[in-house]
Enzyme design. Structure first.
Site, PDB file in Angstrom:
ATOM      1  N   ARG A   1      -0.076  13.946 -17.622  1.00 51.57           N
ATOM      2  CA  ARG A   1       0.016  14.589 -16.312  1.00 51.57           C
ATOM      3  C   ARG A   1      -1.145  15.569 -16.214  1.00 51.57           C
ATOM      4  O   ARG A   1      -1.613  16.118 -17.216  1.00 51.57           O
ATOM      5  CB  ARG A   1       1.337  15.337 -16.152  1.00 51.57           C
ATOM      6  CG  ARG A   1       2.584  14.463 -16.238  1.00 51.57           C
ATOM      7  CD  ARG A   1       3.850  15.316 -16.135  1.00 51.57           C
ATOM      8  NE  ARG A   1       5.055  14.502 -16.147  1.00 51.57           N
ATOM      9  CZ  ARG A   1       5.732  14.159 -17.250  1.00 51.57           C
ATOM     10  NH1 ARG A   1       5.295  14.583 -18.442  1.00 51.57           N
ATOM     11  NH2 ARG A   1       6.814  13.420 -17.174  1.00 51.57           N
TER      12      ARG A   1
ATOM     13  N   LYS B   1       7.135  17.782 -19.422  1.00 50.00           N
ATOM     14  CA  LYS B   1       8.164  18.108 -18.443  1.00 50.00           C
ATOM     15  C   LYS B   1       9.503  18.332 -19.145  1.00 50.00           C
ATOM     16  O   LYS B   1       9.857  17.579 -20.057  1.00 50.00           O
ATOM     17  CB  LYS B   1       8.277  16.947 -17.456  1.00 50.00           C
ATOM     18  CG  LYS B   1       8.822  17.305 -16.102  1.00 50.00           C
ATOM     19  CD  LYS B   1       8.639  16.126 -15.161  1.00 50.00           C
ATOM     20  CE  LYS B   1       9.166  16.451 -13.787  1.00 50.00           C
ATOM     21  NZ  LYS B   1       8.989  15.306 -12.869  1.00 50.00           N
TER      22      LYS B   1
ATOM     23  N   HIS C   1      -2.410  11.730 -10.492  1.00 51.50           N
ATOM     24  CA  HIS C   1      -1.292  10.849 -10.840  1.00 51.50           C
ATOM     25  C   HIS C   1      -1.680   9.376 -10.709  1.00 51.50           C
ATOM     26  O   HIS C   1      -1.065   8.519 -11.337  1.00 51.50           O
ATOM     27  CB  HIS C   1      -0.072  11.170  -9.970  1.00 51.50           C
ATOM     28  CG  HIS C   1       1.156  11.462 -10.766  1.00 51.50           C
ATOM     29  ND1 HIS C   1       1.198  12.451 -11.727  1.00 51.50           N
ATOM     30  CD2 HIS C   1       2.384  10.873 -10.778  1.00 51.50           C
ATOM     31  CE1 HIS C   1       2.399  12.475 -12.276  1.00 51.50           C
ATOM     32  NE2 HIS C   1       3.132  11.524 -11.724  1.00 51.50           N
TER      33      HIS C   1
ATOM     34  N   ARG D   1      -2.654   8.248 -14.058  1.00 51.71           N
ATOM     35  CA  ARG D   1      -1.457   8.107 -14.908  1.00 51.71           C
ATOM     36  C   ARG D   1      -0.738   6.793 -14.563  1.00 51.71           C
ATOM     37  O   ARG D   1      -0.309   6.050 -15.451  1.00 51.71           O
ATOM     38  CB  ARG D   1      -0.543   9.309 -14.685  1.00 51.71           C
ATOM     39  CG  ARG D   1       0.762   9.316 -15.493  1.00 51.71           C
ATOM     40  CD  ARG D   1       1.381  10.692 -15.364  1.00 51.71           C
ATOM     41  NE  ARG D   1       2.816  10.703 -15.567  1.00 51.71           N
ATOM     42  CZ  ARG D   1       3.400  10.857 -16.760  1.00 51.71           C
ATOM     43  NH1 ARG D   1       2.655  10.960 -17.839  1.00 51.71           N
ATOM     44  NH2 ARG D   1       4.712  10.887 -16.852  1.00 51.71           N
TER      45      ARG D   1
ATOM     46  N   HIS E   1       8.714   9.997 -20.133  1.00 53.84           N
ATOM     47  CA  HIS E   1       9.809   9.869 -19.180  1.00 53.84           C
ATOM     48  C   HIS E   1      11.149  10.050 -19.886  1.00 53.84           C
ATOM     49  O   HIS E   1      11.374   9.479 -20.951  1.00 53.84           O
ATOM     50  CB  HIS E   1       9.790   8.484 -18.513  1.00 53.84           C
ATOM     51  CG  HIS E   1       8.729   8.338 -17.482  1.00 53.84           C
ATOM     52  ND1 HIS E   1       8.276   7.117 -17.028  1.00 53.84           N
ATOM     53  CD2 HIS E   1       8.005   9.270 -16.789  1.00 53.84           C
ATOM     54  CE1 HIS E   1       7.340   7.303 -16.114  1.00 53.84           C
ATOM     55  NE2 HIS E   1       7.163   8.596 -15.960  1.00 53.84           N
TER      56      HIS E   1
ATOM     57  N   TYR F   1       6.823   0.684 -12.828  1.00 52.86           N
ATOM     58  CA  TYR F   1       5.551   0.056 -13.194  1.00 52.86           C
ATOM     59  C   TYR F   1       5.710  -1.435 -13.469  1.00 52.86           C
ATOM     60  O   TYR F   1       4.759  -2.198 -13.304  1.00 52.86           O
ATOM     61  CB  TYR F   1       4.945   0.768 -14.400  1.00 52.86           C
ATOM     62  CG  TYR F   1       4.663   2.213 -14.105  1.00 52.86           C
ATOM     63  CD1 TYR F   1       3.686   2.578 -13.176  1.00 52.86           C
ATOM     64  CD2 TYR F   1       5.395   3.231 -14.704  1.00 52.86           C
ATOM     65  CE1 TYR F   1       3.449   3.904 -12.861  1.00 52.86           C
ATOM     66  CE2 TYR F   1       5.157   4.560 -14.410  1.00 52.86           C
ATOM     67  CZ  TYR F   1       4.193   4.882 -13.485  1.00 52.86           C
ATOM     68  OH  TYR F   1       3.961   6.202 -13.174  1.00 52.86           O
TER      69      TYR F   1
END
Length: 301
Positions: A145, A169, A243, A246, A269, A278
């Protein structure tokens, strides 16, 4: 209690108890402040806000925002009123009856491999050009990120292990793995030029890997300005943000046969369902290739 005080309590709870990310907190504040403005205009308190009022607010949102924005705002309000119910400020959540069903999935913007090559082939003549190139290469080859990339210090790089440990995150630790092309670029080009630039600016003690024009840590806002500039250079007709690289990292990995759970770990994630978008992108690409190349697929949509 005033409406404003309820929002402040919820934001504090989200930060200190739920430990939500800074971006989530900022989104909550934006959506709740807009809601507060609306509620004040119609002269209502949060205690008196009813199911009918919530339906009226949804109608108001649908007239003024895209569906994805409406969904985000209603999700924020549902969380906010759930908090008020949990702490017994109110008895029921007026947004419980509001449907959060998405009518379509918006696929992320992804560069093709050729577009990535074009991006990384743009000539560089100054240190800042080199900085931009290295940032693009870093984001594309690590899947980081932008907030993670900008927080990295040079001393964080584990050269022998070809990796960097970051706090992502939700305070989740993970490693960013460095490709040989990125290592070669950092060691042989970017870091020597960075050192010379810092020396020129009299800031040799700066720790940040990515620095701005003033020889201090590159700010988040400047990164987005950089991407807007290069979108113009490339004449892209699609979104081009940090992003996007990414998204491109994840999609190209899956296109080349990577396991989805490996991609999930690389991206950091929490849930596999977040990564599954994806696989959808890859299927769309596969379908488009079929339509363009199979002799009996012409005209199929």
């Amino acid at each position: 209690m005033e409406n404003r005080e309820y929002i402040d309590l919820f934001i504090s709870y989200s930060e200190k108890v739920r430990s939500l990310s800074e971006n989530t907190i900022l989104a909550y504040e934006e959506d709740l402040n807009a809601f507060l403005e609306y509620v004040n205009k119609v002269n209502l308190s949060f205690e008196d806000f009813s199911v009918e009022d919530s339906k009226e607010y949804v109608r108001f949102l649908k007239k003024n925002y895209r569906e994805s924005s409406v969904l985000r705002k209603i999700t924020a309000l549902h969380s906010f009123f759930s908090y008020l119910v949990k702490d017994e400020f109110i008895f029921s959540n007026p947004f419980d009856g509001v449907s959060l069903r998405k009518t379509e999935v918006r696929l992320p913007s992804v560069l093709t491999e050729d577009e990535v090559k074009e991006l990384l082939s743009i000539p560089r003549s100054t240190f800042l050009d080199e900085r931009d190139h290295t940032l693009f290469l870093f984001l594309y080859t690590t899947g980081a990120r932008i907030s993670e990339a900008l927080s990295i210090n040079v001393k964080d790089i584990e050269w022998g292990e070809r990796r960097i440990k970051i706090i992502g995150k939700g305070d989740k630790e993970r490693f960013l793995f460095l490709s040989q092309s990125l290592i070669d670029n950092l060691k042989n080009i970017y870091l020597p030029k960075r050192e010379a630039y810092l020396l020129e600016k009299g800031k040799i003690k700066e720790n940040a890997l990515f620095i701005g024009e003033r020889a201090s840590r590159l700010p988040f806002s400047s990164a987005h300005i950089i991407f807007d500039k290069y979108k113009g250079y490339l004449s892209l007709q699609k979104d081009f943000t940090p992003h996007t690289l990414r998204h491109s990292f994840a999609t190209h990995y899956l296109d080349r046969g990577a396991d989805i759970r490996m991609v999930q770990e690389l991206l950091g994630h929490e849930s596999i369902s977040t990564t599954q978008i994806y696989t959808h992108v890859s299927k769309v690409k596969l379908r488009n290739v079929y339509i363009k190349t199979h002799p009996h697929a012409e005209g199929k949509k």
